[in-house]
Design a protein around this motif. Sequence first.
Motif, mmCIF file in Angstrom:
data_model
loop_
_atom_site.group_PDB
_atom_site.id
_atom_site.type_symbol
_atom_site.label_atom_id
_atom_site.label_comp_id
_atom_site.label_asym_id
_atom_site.label_seq_id
_atom_site.Cartn_x
_atom_site.Cartn_y
_atom_site.Cartn_z
ATOM 1 N N SER A 1 4.733 -12.186 20.596
ATOM 2 C CA SER A 1 4.287 -13.507 20.169
ATOM 3 C C SER A 1 3.173 -13.385 19.130
ATOM 4 O O SER A 1 3.196 -14.059 18.091
ATOM 5 C CB SER A 1 3.799 -14.307 21.376
ATOM 6 O OG SER A 1 3.253 -15.528 20.977
ATOM 7 N N ASP A 2 2.208 -12.521 19.392
ATOM 8 C CA ASP A 2 1.110 -12.310 18.442
ATOM 9 C C ASP A 2 1.633 -11.793 17.098
ATOM 10 O O ASP A 2 1.199 -12.240 16.032
ATOM 11 C CB ASP A 2 0.081 -11.326 19.005
ATOM 12 C CG ASP A 2 -0.752 -11.916 20.134
ATOM 13 O OD1 ASP A 2 -0.743 -13.152 20.310
ATOM 14 O OD2 ASP A 2 -1.411 -11.122 20.845
ATOM 15 N N ILE A 3 2.578 -10.860 17.153
ATOM 16 C CA ILE A 3 3.143 -10.296 15.922
ATOM 17 C C ILE A 3 3.907 -11.372 15.152
ATOM 18 O O ILE A 3 3.789 -11.469 13.921
ATOM 19 C CB ILE A 3 4.048 -9.085 16.232
ATOM 20 C CG1 ILE A 3 3.198 -7.924 16.760
ATOM 21 C CG2 ILE A 3 4.833 -8.655 14.994
ATOM 22 C CD1 ILE A 3 4.011 -6.781 17.357
ATOM 23 N N ALA A 4 4.664 -12.203 15.843
ATOM 24 C CA ALA A 4 5.412 -13.269 15.178
ATOM 25 C C ALA A 4 4.476 -14.259 14.491
ATOM 26 O O ALA A 4 4.735 -14.695 13.361
ATOM 27 C CB ALA A 4 6.313 -13.990 16.183
ATOM 28 N N PRO B 1 -3.738 -22.509 10.262
ATOM 29 C CA PRO B 1 -2.638 -21.541 10.341
ATOM 30 C C PRO B 1 -1.529 -22.045 11.267
ATOM 31 O O PRO B 1 -1.780 -22.743 12.245
ATOM 32 C CB PRO B 1 -3.299 -20.291 10.921
ATOM 33 C CG PRO B 1 -4.759 -20.484 10.740
ATOM 34 C CD PRO B 1 -4.995 -21.962 10.720
ATOM 35 N N ARG B 2 -0.322 -21.683 10.928
ATOM 36 C CA ARG B 2 0.839 -22.097 11.697
ATOM 37 C C ARG B 2 1.094 -21.104 12.832
ATOM 38 O O ARG B 2 0.901 -19.917 12.673
ATOM 39 C CB ARG B 2 2.076 -22.142 10.794
ATOM 40 C CG ARG B 2 1.925 -23.021 9.572
ATOM 41 C CD ARG B 2 1.805 -24.457 9.902
ATOM 42 N NE ARG B 2 3.026 -24.865 10.568
ATOM 43 C CZ ARG B 2 3.227 -26.059 11.094
ATOM 44 N NH1 ARG B 2 2.291 -26.961 11.040
ATOM 45 N NH2 ARG B 2 4.349 -26.361 11.689
ATOM 46 N N LEU B 3 1.565 -21.617 13.944
ATOM 47 C CA LEU B 3 1.953 -20.752 15.049
ATOM 48 C C LEU B 3 3.448 -20.487 15.031
ATOM 49 O O LEU B 3 3.919 -19.517 15.602
ATOM 50 C CB LEU B 3 1.570 -21.396 16.390
ATOM 51 C CG LEU B 3 0.080 -21.564 16.635
ATOM 52 C CD1 LEU B 3 -0.156 -22.244 17.974
ATOM 53 C CD2 LEU B 3 -0.636 -20.221 16.586
ATOM 54 N N ASP B 4 4.189 -21.375 14.396
ATOM 55 C CA ASP B 4 5.641 -21.267 14.396
ATOM 56 C C ASP B 4 6.135 -21.377 12.967
ATOM 57 O O ASP B 4 5.356 -21.417 12.028
ATOM 58 C CB ASP B 4 6.218 -22.393 15.276
ATOM 59 C CG ASP B 4 7.657 -22.133 15.700
ATOM 60 O OD1 ASP B 4 8.183 -21.034 15.407
ATOM 61 O OD2 ASP B 4 8.253 -23.015 16.302
ATOM 62 N N GLN B 5 7.427 -21.468 12.807
ATOM 63 C CA GLN B 5 8.043 -21.524 11.487
ATOM 64 C C GLN B 5 7.433 -22.608 10.606
ATOM 65 O O GLN B 5 6.873 -23.571 11.096
ATOM 66 C CB GLN B 5 9.535 -21.759 11.631
ATOM 67 C CG GLN B 5 9.872 -23.076 12.296
ATOM 68 C CD GLN B 5 11.299 -23.132 12.767
ATOM 69 O OE1 GLN B 5 11.967 -22.124 12.859
ATOM 70 N NE2 GLN B 5 11.774 -24.317 13.075
ATOM 71 N N VAL B 6 7.567 -22.411 9.311
ATOM 72 C CA VAL B 6 7.042 -23.354 8.332
ATOM 73 C C VAL B 6 8.215 -23.946 7.563
ATOM 74 O O VAL B 6 9.132 -23.225 7.185
ATOM 75 C CB VAL B 6 6.085 -22.645 7.350
ATOM 76 C CG1 VAL B 6 5.620 -23.596 6.262
ATOM 77 C CG2 VAL B 6 4.892 -22.066 8.092
ATOM 78 N N ARG B 7 8.157 -25.230 7.346
ATOM 79 C CA ARG B 7 9.128 -25.867 6.462
ATOM 80 C C ARG B 7 8.485 -25.963 5.087
ATOM 81 O O ARG B 7 7.560 -26.724 4.874
ATOM 82 C CB ARG B 7 9.516 -27.246 6.979
ATOM 83 C CG ARG B 7 10.388 -27.129 8.179
ATOM 84 C CD ARG B 7 11.199 -28.377 8.412
ATOM 85 N NE ARG B 7 12.148 -28.067 9.464
ATOM 86 C CZ ARG B 7 12.272 -28.765 10.564
ATOM 87 N NH1 ARG B 7 11.553 -29.841 10.749
ATOM 88 N NH2 ARG B 7 13.151 -28.408 11.469
ATOM 89 N N TYR B 8 9.007 -25.167 4.175
ATOM 90 C CA TYR B 8 8.535 -25.172 2.804
ATOM 91 C C TYR B 8 9.353 -26.178 2.014
ATOM 92 O O TYR B 8 10.451 -26.547 2.410
ATOM 93 C CB TYR B 8 8.688 -23.780 2.176
ATOM 94 C CG TYR B 8 7.918 -22.722 2.922
ATOM 95 C CD1 TYR B 8 6.569 -22.523 2.662
ATOM 96 C CD2 TYR B 8 8.524 -21.949 3.895
ATOM 97 C CE1 TYR B 8 5.846 -21.564 3.351
ATOM 98 C CE2 TYR B 8 7.809 -20.988 4.593
ATOM 99 C CZ TYR B 8 6.477 -20.803 4.322
ATOM 100 O OH TYR B 8 5.760 -19.863 5.005
ATOM 101 N N SER B 9 8.813 -26.585 0.876
ATOM 102 C CA SER B 9 9.529 -27.509 0.006
ATOM 103 C C SER B 9 9.661 -26.908 -1.386
ATOM 104 O O SER B 9 8.678 -26.438 -1.959
ATOM 105 C CB SER B 9 8.779 -28.841 -0.089
ATOM 106 O OG SER B 9 9.406 -29.686 -1.027
#
Length: 168
Positions: A17-20, A46-54
């Motif tokens: 989880s930390d590495i992700a 900072p994000r903990l999960d995936q980012v939606r980029y545009s």
Amino acid sequence: AYAWIMAHGAAGLREVSDIAVLNNNYLSKKILEIPGISAPYTPQNPRLDQVRYSWEKLIQETGLSINDIANRSVDYGMHFFFSHHPFVVPDPATLEPTESYSYRDIDQYVEDWKSIANEAHNNPAILRNAPHQAPIHKMENMEYFSDPEKWIPTWRVYQSKKKSEKST
């Protein structure tokens, strides 16, 4: 999922989880340096999960579409992750670098996206005509997907339709 959880145990789950999370924030910092890409959140969080980029800005600057970018990604050996409908971020791409990616993998992904952004500005035709290195390039007639009678979801259905075509 259960086997994966049991194989890692509590300490292992914490580590992956930390590495992700580290991978995600590393990727985010690098992706946001590419001209034409943005993310609808403040960089201070900072994000903990995936980012939606545009890709909205790049698309506005070049007249390309998100499909053009996705198709060109195929030539780089990448799978382009759209966000799920409805698009809450214009012209989205969702990335989730899990714990299994190395920094070298992430850096290569960023370099590939930089190349695509550069091509979009300097040679947009290469994106419009992509993919160039795939067995299927572009579907010309999309009506096929709207007619369930034409679908062939299994080998047996294919054989059955082929047999009925021969008999007519």
